[in-house]
Design a protein around this motif. Sequence first.
Motif, mmCIF file in Angstrom:
data_model
loop_
_atom_site.group_PDB
_atom_site.id
_atom_site.type_symbol
_atom_site.label_atom_id
_atom_site.label_comp_id
_atom_site.label_asym_id
_atom_site.label_seq_id
_atom_site.Cartn_x
_atom_site.Cartn_y
_atom_site.Cartn_z
ATOM 1 N N ILE A 1 0.834 -1.203 0.000
ATOM 2 C CA ILE A 1 0.000 0.000 0.000
ATOM 3 C C ILE A 1 0.863 1.245 0.000
ATOM 4 N N SER A 2 1.913 1.244 0.830
ATOM 5 C CA SER A 2 2.742 2.439 0.952
ATOM 6 C C SER A 2 3.693 2.600 -0.208
ATOM 7 N N ALA A 3 3.748 1.602 -1.082
ATOM 8 C CA ALA A 3 4.709 1.672 -2.179
ATOM 9 C C ALA A 3 4.127 2.223 -3.455
ATOM 10 N N HIS A 4 2.889 2.744 -3.456
ATOM 11 C CA HIS A 4 2.364 3.335 -4.689
ATOM 12 C C HIS A 4 3.099 4.609 -5.010
ATOM 13 N N GLU A 5 3.097 4.989 -6.282
ATOM 14 C CA GLU A 5 3.901 6.132 -6.734
ATOM 15 C C GLU A 5 3.481 7.390 -6.001
ATOM 16 N N GLY A 6 4.475 8.107 -5.504
ATOM 17 C CA GLY A 6 4.198 9.326 -4.763
ATOM 18 C C GLY A 6 4.253 9.110 -3.278
ATOM 19 N N GLY A 7 4.335 7.846 -2.846
ATOM 20 C CA GLY A 7 4.413 7.575 -1.421
ATOM 21 C C GLY A 7 5.805 7.866 -0.900
ATOM 22 N N HIS A 8 5.959 7.796 0.441
ATOM 23 C CA HIS A 8 7.255 8.061 1.059
ATOM 24 C C HIS A 8 8.111 6.809 1.005
ATOM 25 N N GLY A 9 9.398 7.010 0.991
ATOM 26 C CA GLY A 9 10.302 5.893 1.051
ATOM 27 C C GLY A 9 10.580 5.235 -0.287
ATOM 28 N N ILE A 10 10.146 5.841 -1.388
ATOM 29 C CA ILE A 10 10.394 5.252 -2.706
ATOM 30 C C ILE A 10 11.842 5.511 -3.102
ATOM 31 N N PRO A 11 12.560 4.491 -3.561
ATOM 32 C CA PRO A 11 13.934 4.730 -3.994
ATOM 33 C C PRO A 11 13.977 5.642 -5.207
ATOM 34 N N LEU A 12 15.050 6.426 -5.307
ATOM 35 C CA LEU A 12 15.205 7.328 -6.444
ATOM 36 C C LEU A 12 15.350 6.516 -7.726
ATOM 37 N N LYS A 13 14.848 7.073 -8.823
ATOM 38 C CA LYS A 13 14.972 6.396 -10.117
ATOM 39 C C LYS A 13 16.413 6.461 -10.594
ATOM 40 N N GLN A 14 16.861 5.360 -11.156
ATOM 41 C CA GLN A 14 18.192 5.347 -11.749
ATOM 42 C C GLN A 14 18.117 5.805 -13.200
ATOM 43 N N TRP A 15 18.963 6.772 -13.560
ATOM 44 C CA TRP A 15 18.977 7.343 -14.905
ATOM 45 C C TRP A 15 20.258 6.929 -15.607
ATOM 46 N N GLU A 16 20.155 6.787 -16.918
ATOM 47 C CA GLU A 16 21.321 6.446 -17.729
ATOM 48 C C GLU A 16 21.535 7.521 -18.787
ATOM 49 N N LEU A 17 22.704 8.143 -18.745
ATOM 50 C CA LEU A 17 23.045 9.147 -19.748
ATOM 51 C C LEU A 17 23.544 8.467 -21.013
ATOM 52 N N ALA A 18 23.551 9.216 -22.084
ATOM 53 C CA ALA A 18 24.008 8.677 -23.366
ATOM 54 C C ALA A 18 25.465 8.216 -23.285
ATOM 55 N N THR A 19 26.211 8.752 -22.317
ATOM 56 C CA THR A 19 27.612 8.359 -22.111
ATOM 57 C C THR A 19 27.735 7.094 -21.267
ATOM 58 N N ASN A 20 26.578 6.453 -20.960
ATOM 59 C CA ASN A 20 26.514 5.235 -20.138
ATOM 60 C C ASN A 20 26.762 5.494 -18.655
ATOM 61 N N LYS A 21 26.808 6.753 -18.258
ATOM 62 C CA LYS A 21 26.945 7.076 -16.850
ATOM 63 C C LYS A 21 25.594 6.902 -16.157
ATOM 64 N N LEU A 22 25.613 6.309 -14.957
ATOM 65 C CA LEU A 22 24.391 6.061 -14.193
ATOM 66 C C LEU A 22 24.358 6.948 -12.952
ATOM 67 N N PHE A 23 23.174 7.422 -12.593
ATOM 68 C CA PHE A 23 22.991 8.158 -11.342
ATOM 69 C C PHE A 23 21.525 8.082 -10.958
ATOM 70 N N LYS A 24 21.236 8.457 -9.716
ATOM 71 C CA LYS A 24 19.869 8.362 -9.203
ATOM 72 C C LYS A 24 19.332 9.744 -8.858
ATOM 73 N N ALA A 25 18.065 9.980 -9.210
ATOM 74 C CA ALA A 25 17.429 11.274 -8.938
ATOM 75 C C ALA A 25 15.930 11.156 -9.182
ATOM 76 N N ASP A 26 15.186 12.125 -8.667
ATOM 77 C CA ASP A 26 13.748 12.214 -8.899
ATOM 78 C C ASP A 26 13.468 13.140 -10.070
ATOM 79 N N PHE A 27 12.470 12.817 -10.872
ATOM 80 C CA PHE A 27 12.048 13.675 -11.988
ATOM 81 C C PHE A 27 11.258 14.867 -11.455
ATOM 82 N N ILE A 28 11.572 16.069 -11.961
ATOM 83 C CA ILE A 28 10.821 17.278 -11.588
ATOM 84 C C ILE A 28 9.992 17.763 -12.767
ATOM 85 N N LYS A 29 10.641 18.089 -13.880
ATOM 86 C CA LYS A 29 9.897 18.564 -15.046
ATOM 87 C C LYS A 29 10.736 18.443 -16.302
ATOM 88 N N TYR A 30 10.046 18.526 -17.452
ATOM 89 C CA TYR A 30 10.677 18.531 -18.774
ATOM 90 C C TYR A 30 10.082 19.685 -19.551
#
Length: 440
Positions: free
Chosen positions: A17-46
């Motif tokens: 129940i607590s794991a639905h999107e927007g809930g607390h405690g969700i791990p940050l999304k892992q992003w992959e750059l075109a250079t194959n570099k990985l990092f974790k962050a939350d999406f804000i806007k595009y």
Amino acid sequence: MKYLILIILVVLSFSSISAHEGGHGIPLKQWELATNKLFKADFIKYENDEVWLLDSDHTIRIFQISDFSDEDQKYIKNKSEYIHSLNTNTTIESGSQSFSSYNGALIGLGIFLLCFSLFKLIKQKKSIYLIHGVLGLGVVLIVSCKDTSIPKTGRREVPSNDVSLMQTYFGKFEGVTTRSDENYLYVSSNGLPDHDMMVGITNWQQQVPINQDYTGDNSWAIPIHPKMAEHPLSTKTNLLKGAIAVAVNGIPIFNPLNNRGEDANAIGELDNWGGHCGRADDYHYHLPPLHLQDQVGTGNPVAYAVDGFPVYGETTDTLDAYLGKTNPDGSYQYHTIKEYPYFIAGMRGEVQLDPKTKAPENQVYPQPRTQELRPALRPLRGAKIIDFKSLGENSYALTYSLDSKEYTINYGWNSAGTYTYEFINPDGTSTVETYKPRQK
């Protein structure tokens, strides 16, 4: 042991129940750059090809959309579309789910049955009460396991244009005619407005307005059944060639930026009506022609974009990133503002691009053709157009000042399509140039 297993199941159900999107405690999304570099962050806007993310240190990081892998680019665009849909009452496809109050009630019922089962098992130690637990657990799992990730944003269905109403707007202007088929309203004109032109230009490339053959198969085509674009085109980085709208007087409207990416209005290229001539001596606007409201009436559109959506004057309503808004009936319309980008900050509707062009100098396809009559000339530095008037049918006079002296160009064309230009100098001397009919 069986009671321990039941307790674990209850704990797991609360976790789901607590794991639905927007809930607390969700791990940050892992992003992959075109250079194959990985990092974790939350999406804000595009926005405007920029992606805003919030990393684990609560630092905002800004990237270009092209910096990301193809998979993450798709995620970003879908996520942005979904967020935009929430802000513009976009209809979400029925297959996508959100954590609604109805689902919450079902979850509550499931938890109640689980707790009731656990209580009875501890007190009375009768296995029949396991049925309540299984039923409750089933309700919790069914509801909480529904896909609560990014809902798919369907292309919002918008009403078709009222062709008869559109024709009344264009029909207010002499020489503008319309016809339609199942898909388009076709607008025909000679490319010359019924108002004066060119006066006020201080950055002039020596073109003068002549007639254009926007008729037949060379007419402007406005979609009757517009569709919302999945990925709207920014007019800052696209469509620097060709028209992005057609005014109700049959005159095309180009991007406020010229093909060099400059604000044509800010650098003095436009006349008092927001227009000027292109290389083919074709007159067109680069600003929304709000002066046409005097003829179509306040509250009526002054143009239609080539994606099929109408363009209105200024409004006090909140506009989206594309300088438009969605109406209660699902229709969409653009509005104008006083500063750049003036109107249509992004092409909200679907359009087809000319495959022979590339961004930013791409254009919507098809576009009516113009054909150059005279050789392209260079800007006449220091010149300012001070007068323009009609001398009769298909005959005009343009006057400009340069170095405190006045020069005049008298020009016109006959029924055979021969164009004559007389260039009159301040001392009264003149030269004449004649151009034969253009090849079609």
